[in-house]
Scaffold this motif. Structure first.
Motif, PDB file in Angstrom:
ATOM      1  N   LYS A  93      19.744  62.385  20.516  1.00  0.00           N
ATOM      2  CA  LYS A  93      20.839  61.415  20.628  1.00  0.00           C
ATOM      3  C   LYS A  93      21.508  61.566  21.993  1.00  0.00           C
ATOM      4  N   ILE A  94      21.430  62.789  22.537  1.00  0.00           N
ATOM      5  CA  ILE A  94      22.032  63.044  23.858  1.00  0.00           C
ATOM      6  C   ILE A  94      20.951  63.535  24.808  1.00  0.00           C
ATOM      7  N   LEU A  95      20.960  62.997  26.020  1.00  0.00           N
ATOM      8  CA  LEU A  95      19.987  63.430  27.024  1.00  0.00           C
ATOM      9  C   LEU A  95      20.740  63.953  28.246  1.00  0.00           C
ATOM     10  N   ARG A 173      25.241  67.052  17.717  1.00  0.00           N
ATOM     11  CA  ARG A 173      24.173  66.035  17.741  1.00  0.00           C
ATOM     12  C   ARG A 173      22.909  66.598  18.406  1.00  0.00           C
ATOM     13  N   GLU A 174      21.758  66.061  18.010  1.00  0.00           N
ATOM     14  CA  GLU A 174      20.460  66.459  18.553  1.00  0.00           C
ATOM     15  C   GLU A 174      20.425  66.120  20.052  1.00  0.00           C
ATOM     16  N   GLU A 235      22.848  74.948  21.062  1.00  0.00           N
ATOM     17  CA  GLU A 235      23.020  73.604  20.466  1.00  0.00           C
ATOM     18  C   GLU A 235      21.776  73.238  19.652  1.00  0.00           C
ATOM     19  N   ASN A 236      21.850  72.129  18.920  1.00  0.00           N
ATOM     20  CA  ASN A 236      20.654  71.624  18.239  1.00  0.00           C
ATOM     21  C   ASN A 236      19.878  70.796  19.242  1.00  0.00           C
ATOM     22  N   GLY A 237      18.647  71.138  19.460  1.00  0.00           N
ATOM     23  CA  GLY A 237      17.901  70.293  20.389  1.00  0.00           C
ATOM     24  C   GLY A 237      16.768  71.013  21.069  1.00  0.00           C
ATOM     25  N   LYS A 288      12.460  74.975  21.691  1.00  0.00           N
ATOM     26  CA  LYS A 288      13.448  74.469  20.734  1.00  0.00           C
ATOM     27  C   LYS A 288      14.676  75.370  20.795  1.00  0.00           C
ATOM     28  N   PHE A 289      15.844  74.760  20.796  1.00  0.00           N
ATOM     29  CA  PHE A 289      17.089  75.526  20.838  1.00  0.00           C
ATOM     30  C   PHE A 289      17.484  76.002  19.431  1.00  0.00           C
TER      31      PHE A 289
END
Ligand SMILES: C[S@@+](CC[C@H](N)C(=O)[O-])C[C@H]1O[C@@H](n2cnc3c(N)ncnc32)[C@H](O)[C@@H]1O
Length: 541
Positions: A93-95, A173-174, A235-237, A288-289
Motif C-alpha cells: 500500500k506504501i512504496l 500498512r503493507e 514494519e510489515n512489508g 521480508k520485514f
C-alpha cells in the motif's frame, strides 16, 4: 533550477498550453487531481520558471556528476522487478524509493501494484525529480483511469531526509522499499572531494591501516540499504534493492551483528553489463520485514528463476556456498603459518626490471648497470600459473631488509645502484600512498625476514583460482610482489608437503565454499588464515 525540458514531450507541452494555469496554487491543485503528486511545484518561483522554460524549450539536462553513482534502471528491468515481486504476492500500500532518479521503479510500481495508496520518492538531483514529475503527468494523461496513489517527491539527499515524516504515516500498512541506490564507494567520493556521504562518515569504524588498504571502503548503496533496514525492517512489508553483489555479501555478513528482523532473503543475480553497461556483479536483493531474523541468502538467476547456492552464516562461519561448506567444515581452522603479502613499492617503472645482456632495462626503456647485491627476482600474480616456478621474468631492487630500515647507508656502498635510484628520486617522491610519508627515501613495504625464506608456497590475490604454486630459489631466493600471498619455508620438504595439502581436491572444495568469486579481491589474507594446514593447524570443528 533545471527543468529537463527535453523530457517535456509534445503531449505535456500541449497539456500546459491548454490548461493555462494562472498561479502555482491552481496549477498544483489541477496537477494533484491529474497525477496524485502533492505539491507538483514547491514554490511560485518553480511555477514561473517552468512557464518560461516551456517557452524557450531549451535543452537543460546536464551530465550527472560521478559522485551520484548514477545508473538509472531501464523501464523493462524495473517492470520485470515489480512483476517478480508481485508473483511472490507482494502487493504494497506504501512504496518508498529513497533514491528514485528518473523514477522507472515508481512508474512500474504504479502500473503493477493496484493497492498502492501512497508513494514517497527522494532524489538528490533536481533534474530527475522534474523528469519524474513529467513522466507521471504523461502517464496519467494517457491512463486517466489508472489507480492514482498520493505521491510525494522530494528533492533532497537521503542522508538529510527526515524519515519520521514517512514512518509516522505507515500505521501498520503493507509497505515496499524499492529501488537501486547509487553505485559509488566512499573511496571514489573522497577522490572527488564529495560530501555525498552518510553523516556517520566511517560507518563501519575502519581505522588506520584498514582505511588505507580498503577494508574501510564501503559503497554508498550499502549505507543506504542499511539505513532502510534500520528504519523499516520492523514494519510489515518487503525490501527490494538492485545492489552490487559485494554489498549483498556485506549485508548478510553484518546481519550476524545487526540482527535485522528480515527473512526469505534472496539474491537474484542480474546481468549488470547488459542492464547498466557496468562491469560489476549485481543482483536484486529481496527480503521480508518483521520476521524472525535469518542469516543466509538464496542465490537465484533473476531471468530464469534457476536456484544456485545459498550464502551466509553456518553457525559462526561465513560461507559463499553453505551446503558445500557444511560438507567440508571439518577442514575449517586456523592456519599455524602466517600468510604474507609480497613486496610493495608503487614505483613499477623504476623498480620493475628486465635482465638484459650486461645489465638491466626499466619500465621507461632505459638500460643501465647495477651491482647484484640488492637485486632479486620477483614474481607477479601472472607468474603463478604453474605448479612450480623457479625462474623470474622480472627483477627488483630490495632497498630494505625490514620496514623502516635506513636506506642510504647501504646504498653508499653501491655506487651504480645509488646513482640509478638518485636519478629517479622524483618517481619515489611522487608516490601517492600515505604509507611512505616520513619513511626513508626509496622505502618499500611488505618486506621482512619472511621475504628471504628460500622456499615459498604462493597464490595470486588478483585471480579467482585457488591452486597454490611452489616457488624455488634460482641462485638467489625469489620474491613475490604485493599482488601475491605466500608462506615462506626453510626446507623444500615442508614447502612441498604444505603445497600438496592445499592443492588436495577436498581442500580446494573447502576453500571454494567460503571464497566469494565476485569480490574485487577474492583471495585475501583473512581467507587464507582460515585454512587449517600442517600438523600444528588448529581445527575448529
Ligand atoms: C543507481 S541510480 C538509480 C536511480 C533509480 N533508483 C533507478 O532505479 O533508476 C542512483 C540514484 O541515486 C541518486 N542519489 C545519489 N546520491 C543520493 C543521495 N544522497 N540522496 C538521494 N539520491 C541520491 C542519483 O542521483 C541517482 O539518481
Amino acid at each position: 533550477m533545471t527543468f529537463p525540458t527535453t523530457h517535456t514531450t509534445p503531449k505535456i507541452f500541449s497539456f500546459f498550453k491548454k490548461e493555462k494555469f494562472l498561479s502555482f496554487k491552481t496549477a498544483n491543485a489541477g496537477l494533484n487531481e491529474k497525477t496524485g503528486i502533492v505539491n507538483f511545484f514547491e514554490s511560485e518561483e518553480d511555477f514561473v520558471q517552468l512557464q518560461n522554460s516551456l517557452k524557450i524549450n531549451q535543452n537543460m539536462v546536464a551530465e550527472s556528476p560521478a559522485e551520484y553513482g548514477d545508473y538509472q534502471t531501464n523501464k523493462q528491468l524495473a517492470k520485470a522487478v515489480c512483476e517478480n515481486l508481485k508473483k511472490k504476492n507482494i502487493n504494497p500500500k506504501i512504496l518508498i524509493e529513497p533514491t528514485c532518479g528518473k523514477g522507472n521503479f515508481i512508474l512500474s510500481a504504479i502500473e503493477t501494484f493496484e493497492n498502492l495508496e501512497q508513494i514517497f520518492g527522494i532524489e538528490i538531483q533536481e533534474k530527475y525529480v522534474w523528469q519524474l514529475k513529467f513522466s507521471l503527468l504523461e502517464y496519467f494523461l494517457e491512463n486517466p483511469e489508472a489507480n492514482k496513489p498520493e505521491i510525494h517527491l522530494y528533492h533532497c539527499s537521503v542522508f538529510d531526509f527526515d524519515f519520521e515524516h514517512i514512518t509516522s504515516q505507515i500505521g501498520g500498512r503493507e509497505m515496499l522499499v524499492l529501488g537501486n541506490p547509487p553505485w559509488v564507494t566512499n573511496a571514489t567520493l573522497s577522490t572527488l572531494n564529495s560530501k555525498n556521504l552518510p553523516t556517520k562518515r566511517n560507518f563501519k569504524n575502519a581505522k588506520g591501516i584498514d582505511a588505507i588498504t580498503g577494508k574501510g571502503n564501503f559503497d554508498i548503496g550499502e549505507s543506504i540499504s542499511l539505513k532502510m533496514l534500520d528504519l523499516f525492517s520492523k514494519e510489515n512489508g518487503h525490501f527490494a534493492f538492485l545492489i552490487k553483489n559485494s554489498v549483498i555479501k556485506n549485508i548478510i555478513y553484518e546481519q550476524k551483528r545487526n540482527n535485522y528482523p528480515i527473512a526469505n532473503i534472496e539474491k537474484q543475480t542480474i546481468n549488470a553489463q547488459k542492464e547498466f553497461n557496468a562491469a560489476v556483479d549485481a543482483s536484486l536483493f529481496v527480503c521480508k520485514f518483521n520476521s524472525t531474523p535469518e542469516f543466509t541468502a538464496k542465490e537465484i538467476d533473476f531471468y530464469t528463476a534457476t536456484p544456485r547456492v545459498t550464502l551466509g552464516w553456518v553457525n559462526n562461519k561465513f560461507a559463499s556456498d553453505t551446503e558445500k561448506y557444511k560438507k567440508y567444515q571439518h577442514l575449517d581452522g586456523v592456519c599455524p603459518y602466517e600468510w604474507r603479502q609480497g613486496i610493495k613499492h608503487d614505483c613499477a617503472k623504476i623498480m620493475e626490471l628486465e635482465r638484459i645482456d650486461g645489465g638491466f632495462r626499466n619500465g621507461l626503456g632505459e638500460e643501465f648497470e647495477l651491482e647484484e647485491d640488492l637485486v632479486y627476482g620477483i614474481l607477479k600474480s601472472s607468474d603463478l600459473k604453474q605448479e612450480m616456478v623457479d625462474t623470474p621474468r622480472k627483477y627488483t631492487i630490495v632497498t630494505q631488509k625490514r620496514i623502516g630500515q635506513e636506506t642510504l647507508p647501504i646504498l653508499e656502498k653501491l655506487p651504480k645502484t645509488n646513482a640509478y635510484l638518485q636519478q629517479h628520486k622524483e618517481y619515489f617522491l611522487q608516490r601517492k600512498s600515505s604509507i611512505y610519508n616520513g619513511k626513508p627515501l626509496y622505502s618499500i613495504f611488505g618486506v621482512g625476514d619472511y621475504s628471504f625464506k628460500p622456499y615459498k608456497v604462493a597464490i595470486s590475490g588478483l585471480y579467482k583460482q585457488t591452486r597454490f604454486t611452489l616457488v624455488k630459489p634460482n641462485g638467489t631466493v625469489l620474491l613475490l610482489d604485493d599482488t601475491c600471498y605466500f608462506i615462506g619455508f626453510d626446507t623444500l620438504e615442508e614447502a612441498e608437503s604444505i603445497q600438496a595439502e592445499l592443492n588436495k581436491p577436498e581442500m580446494q572444495e573447502f576453500i571454494n565454499s567460503f571464497m566469494f568469486t565476485d569480490a574485487k579481491r577474492a583471495i585475501t589474507k583473512d581467507l587464507l588464515m582460515r585454512v587449517g594446514i600442517g600438523k600444528n593447524a588448529l581445527v575448529l570443528f
